[in-house]
Design a protein around this motif. Structure first.
Motif, PDB file in Angstrom:
ATOM      1  N   HIS A 504      45.687  36.624  40.673  1.00  0.00           N
ATOM      2  CA  HIS A 504      44.497  37.444  40.429  1.00  0.00           C
ATOM      3  C   HIS A 504      44.369  38.605  41.397  1.00  0.00           C
ATOM      4  O   HIS A 504      43.314  39.237  41.457  1.00  0.00           O
ATOM      5  CB  HIS A 504      43.238  36.575  40.528  1.00  0.00           C
ATOM      6  CG  HIS A 504      43.160  35.536  39.451  1.00  0.00           C
ATOM      7  ND1 HIS A 504      43.728  34.289  39.579  1.00  0.00           N
ATOM      8  CD2 HIS A 504      42.594  35.574  38.215  1.00  0.00           C
ATOM      9  CE1 HIS A 504      43.505  33.586  38.490  1.00  0.00           C
ATOM     10  NE2 HIS A 504      42.828  34.356  37.630  1.00  0.00           N
ATOM     11  N   GLY A 505      45.378  38.802  42.167  1.00  0.00           N
ATOM     12  CA  GLY A 505      45.330  39.899  43.139  1.00  0.00           C
ATOM     13  C   GLY A 505      44.346  39.647  44.254  1.00  0.00           C
ATOM     14  O   GLY A 505      43.706  40.561  44.774  1.00  0.00           O
ATOM     15  N   MET A 543      36.340  37.046  41.426  1.00  0.00           N
ATOM     16  CA  MET A 543      36.882  38.382  41.683  1.00  0.00           C
ATOM     17  C   MET A 543      37.972  38.718  40.672  1.00  0.00           C
ATOM     18  O   MET A 543      39.161  38.677  40.999  1.00  0.00           O
ATOM     19  CB  MET A 543      37.438  38.436  43.113  1.00  0.00           C
ATOM     20  CG  MET A 543      36.353  38.337  44.176  1.00  0.00           C
ATOM     21  SD  MET A 543      36.944  38.668  45.813  1.00  0.00           S
ATOM     22  CE  MET A 543      37.786  37.161  46.180  1.00  0.00           C
ATOM     23  N   PRO A 544      37.585  39.045  39.429  1.00  0.00           N
ATOM     24  CA  PRO A 544      38.590  39.294  38.391  1.00  0.00           C
ATOM     25  C   PRO A 544      39.463  40.522  38.727  1.00  0.00           C
ATOM     26  O   PRO A 544      40.603  40.611  38.286  1.00  0.00           O
ATOM     27  CB  PRO A 544      37.762  39.534  37.124  1.00  0.00           C
ATOM     28  CG  PRO A 544      36.356  39.742  37.573  1.00  0.00           C
ATOM     29  CD  PRO A 544      36.203  39.193  38.932  1.00  0.00           C
ATOM     30  N   ASP A 545      38.903  41.418  39.517  1.00  0.00           N
ATOM     31  CA  ASP A 545      39.683  42.609  39.848  1.00  0.00           C
ATOM     32  C   ASP A 545      40.308  42.518  41.232  1.00  0.00           C
ATOM     33  O   ASP A 545      40.667  43.532  41.836  1.00  0.00           O
ATOM     34  CB  ASP A 545      38.795  43.859  39.770  1.00  0.00           C
ATOM     35  CG  ASP A 545      38.132  43.955  38.416  1.00  0.00           C
ATOM     36  OD1 ASP A 545      38.777  43.587  37.416  1.00  0.00           O
ATOM     37  OD2 ASP A 545      36.941  44.337  38.371  1.00  0.00           O
ATOM     38  N   GLY A 546      40.405  41.345  41.738  1.00  0.00           N
ATOM     39  CA  GLY A 546      41.055  41.141  43.033  1.00  0.00           C
ATOM     40  C   GLY A 546      40.127  41.426  44.202  1.00  0.00           C
ATOM     41  O   GLY A 546      38.966  41.803  44.017  1.00  0.00           O
ATOM     42  N   GLY A 547      40.636  41.207  45.417  1.00  0.00           N
ATOM     43  CA  GLY A 547      39.835  41.414  46.623  1.00  0.00           C
ATOM     44  C   GLY A 547      40.256  40.430  47.695  1.00  0.00           C
ATOM     45  O   GLY A 547      41.354  39.854  47.623  1.00  0.00           O
ATOM     46  N   ASN A 569      31.413  39.051  42.063  1.00  0.00           N
ATOM     47  CA  ASN A 569      30.251  39.627  41.391  1.00  0.00           C
ATOM     48  C   ASN A 569      28.918  39.017  41.822  1.00  0.00           C
ATOM     49  O   ASN A 569      27.862  39.486  41.451  1.00  0.00           O
ATOM     50  CB  ASN A 569      30.415  39.536  39.872  1.00  0.00           C
ATOM     51  CG  ASN A 569      31.114  38.256  39.470  1.00  0.00           C
ATOM     52  OD1 ASN A 569      30.981  37.240  40.170  1.00  0.00           O
ATOM     53  ND2 ASN A 569      31.868  38.288  38.378  1.00  0.00           N
TER      54      ASN A 569
END
Ligand code: ADP
Ligand code: MG
Length: 635
Positions: A504-505, A543-547, A569
């Motif tokens: 998931h990055g 964190m679907p967009d990574g982090g 989120n």
């Protein structure tokens, strides 16, 4: 008075005469005083009191008559008998003159000693009598005064007594030994309906029937006795009667006071009824209460605070312990059925109770009479039993519940393992790819380079670690509390989850406040790992967009804090309270069990799990665990 000598004044201008008088009158009863002139005589009279004065008539200066006149003129000396002694004349005129100035008698010289002596003795006797009368008069006066005082006091107390008698609501009666009434106060009107005159001279038996048979003199004196009294109209009422006896001028008088106690009786009766009613109520509620305790689906045990002996157990308790009769449990030590491994814990709890500490709900293991071990949840409440401080132990069998809880935790874990498998497959495939490449190379070059061998070995180690961690997690293990190093546990979990995170990055980074310290925690290793995985998995999924997920470990006074901070989120505040409830999930493939299970595991470790979140910014999940050794941690 008798033994005190009386004064006698002898007045003569001639010393020989005075000596002669002295010789004649000499007596221990007399105090003879000489005066040589009328003037000197007067001086003496002013100074002393005399029983008699012997006065010479012929004297130079003041003669006897003149002196007598002056003596008589003074009030104080007016009554002193004066005896003239004269040699001159016995003529009638002369004598009369003497009497007129106050002479009592005459003695003519030459006098007869015995006559003089007896005359003086006579005067002295008169004087003494007078003295005595005077004294008695004074005494009488004093007595009269005393009497006056006593009388006025008597009148006062009589007036007071009358005032009391007349205003008293009690009936007060004086009577003789036969019961005939002398006086009665106005109290009789209201109480009995008689006027005083009507009942005077009547017999007390009219008012108090008891005296128809009982003698007044036999009636107990000065004691309050309850009897029946009768009004003029014949009706009866309860009364308190007190009879006392006084003697007035040798006559015995009986004083009787009567008090109407109808009102009081009614009050008493009401009170009795009330008490009876209350007792009845109390008994009923006690019966109800007993029934409640007996039939309660909860196990109820009573034990004295300072003893470990069971004083009472209800039916449910008997059943639970597998006993058939009360005597198998009552009178026995509670340690007979507390699991030996929980004895220390139970003793500590007992000590805390004795110190007055409040004890929360706790778990204990008990051993039934047939040997099976059961889990119970206990709540202890201080009470009193048979007048001694005691404690109620409310217990509930949670064996089944524990089992289902265990199954729940296990199934949740398996689902996690399943999910993790995807990442792990990827993670295994990666090193395998390089291994495969190296093997191919090896094939081509016909031998291992030193570098390649090194890489291959480390890749193989990595596969090995991930697979064994997965296996460890998946395998149900016997519950076991032991000291483990938190750092090691977290590191291995992070390694395991990094596989998933990479997909998931997401990057997981751990920060230790002090890299040199150890963070020992007493725990069930697998369970705690399960918690960390749940939290980290949630963070990654948020964190679907990574982090980045930061894991910050900090040592507190007696605890260690592990904070998982994501940049996801976040959770809206209205959802925050729902999180941790079974099956609450916002995810398509979520179970809604992760946090619930985590909560219960952390609670069993006497720790805390707190979540705070800000929408759009991220979520912080903090786990606080005790680092010091705990006596026993409930399971
Ligand atoms: P599941 O993950 O199966 O949904 P959990 O009990 O682990 O069940 O989580 C319950 C819910 O709590 C999640 O569905 C999610 O809505 C929320 N949640 C948990 N952790 C986080 C987090 N780090 N960020 C945002 N939401 C979270
Ligand atoms: Mg989850």
């Amino acid at each position: 008075m008798d033994n005190q000598a009386v004064n006698i004044l002898m007045v003569d201008d001639r010393q020989e005469n005075l000596i002669a008088l002295e010789a004649v009158l000499h007596s221990p009863h007399y105090n003879l005083i000489r005066a040589y002139s009328g003037e000197e005589a007067l001086k003496w009279v002013l100074r002393l009191d005399f029983a008699a004065i012997l006065l010479d008539v012929q004297m130079p200066g003041l003669d006897g008559f003149e002196t007598a006149k002056l003596i008589r003129a003074r009030g104080k000396s007016r009554d002193i008998p004066i005896l003239f002694i004269t040699a001159l004349s016995q003529t009638h005129d002369h004598v009369m003159h003497g009497y007129s100035v106050g002479a009592i008698d005459y003695i003519f010289k030459p006098f007869h000693p015995l006559v003089l002596k007896s005359k003086v003795a006579e005067f002295v006797k008169i004087y003494q009598n007078q003295q005595q009368i005077q004294m008695q008069k004074e005494l009488l006066k004093k007595r009269a005064e005393e009497l006056e005082v006593a009388y006025s006091q008597l009148r006062r107390s009589e007036a007071l007594a009358r005032a009391i008698g007349e205003s008293s609501i009690d009936t007060l009666i004086t009577m003789d030994a036969s019961g005939e009434i002398y006086t009665v106060n106005p109290g009789v009107r209201n109480m009995f309906g008689y006027v005083e005159e009507e009942i005077s001279n009547q017999n007390i038996a009219k008012l108090l029937p008891i005296f128809q048979t009982d003698e007044i003199s036999n009636f107990p004196k000065s004691m309050i006795i309850e009897v029946e009294a009768r009004r003029k109209d014949g009706s009866l009422f309860p009364a308190e009667v007190q009879v006392s006896q006084v003697t007035v001028e040798e006559e015995v008088i009986f004083v009787c006071s009567i008090r109407d106690i109808t009102e009081r009786k009614i009050q008493y009766h009401l009170l009795e009824c009330l008490v009876e009613e209350r007792t009845q109520e109390l008994k009923q509620s006690e019966d109800k209460y007993r029934q409640l305790v007996e039939e309660s689906p909860e196990i109820i045990i009573v034990r004295k605070l300072h003893s470990d002996i069971c004083s009472f157990i209800n039916k449910t308790g008997l059943n639970l312990l597998g006993a058939e009769r009360m005597d198998q449990i009552i009178g026995k030590s509670v340690f007979d059925w507390i699991h030996p491994e929980d004895h220390t814990y139970a003793s500590t709890m007992m000590e805390d109770l004795r110190l007055g500490k409040e004890i929360d709900v706790v778990e204990e293991r008990w051993v039934r009479l047939d040997g099976t071990v059961i889990d119970v949840e206990l709540k202890t409440i201080p009470t009193e039993y048979q007048g001694e401080p005691a404690i109620y132990v409310f217990a509930r069998d949670i064996t089944e519940w524990k089992k289902s809880q265990e199954i729940l935790q296990q199934s949740e874990k398996l689902s996690v393992v399943g999910e993790l498998a995807a990442g792990i497959a990827h993670e295994i495939r990666n090193p395998l790819t390089s291994l495969r490449g190296f093997v191919q190379l090896l094939d081509l070059e016909g031998g291992f380079g030193k570098e390649y061998g090194h890489i291959m070995l480390s890749e193989i180690d990595r596969i090995n670690m991930i697979v064994s961690e997965l296996l460890l997690l998946a395998k149900p293990k016997k519950m076991d509390f032991q000291e483990h190093e938190l750092k090691l546990m977290l590191d291995s979990i992070i390694t395991l989850l990094n596989a998933q995170a990479n997909l998931h990055g997401v990057e997981i980074v751990a920060y230790y406040s002090d890299t040199t310290t150890h963070y020992p925690v007493v725990c069930e290793e697998n369970k705690l790992k399960q918690v960390f995985i749940n939290i980290l998995k949630n963070a990654i999924e948020a964190m679907p967009d990574g982090g980045q997920v930061r894991v910050e470990v900090d040592r507190l006074e007696n605890d260690v804090s592990i904070a998982f901070i994501d940049q996801g989120n976040g959770i809206p505040s209205e959802q925050l309270s729902l999180i941790g409830q079974p099956f609450y999930t916002t995810k398509d493939k979520g179970t809604g069990l992760g946090l619930m299970v985590s909560h219960s595991i952390i609670q069993n470790h006497q720790g805390k799990l707190k979540i705070s979140s800000e929408v759009g910014k991220g979520t912080l999940v903090e786990v606080v665990l005790p680092t010091t050794k705990v006596e026993k941690v409930g399971k």
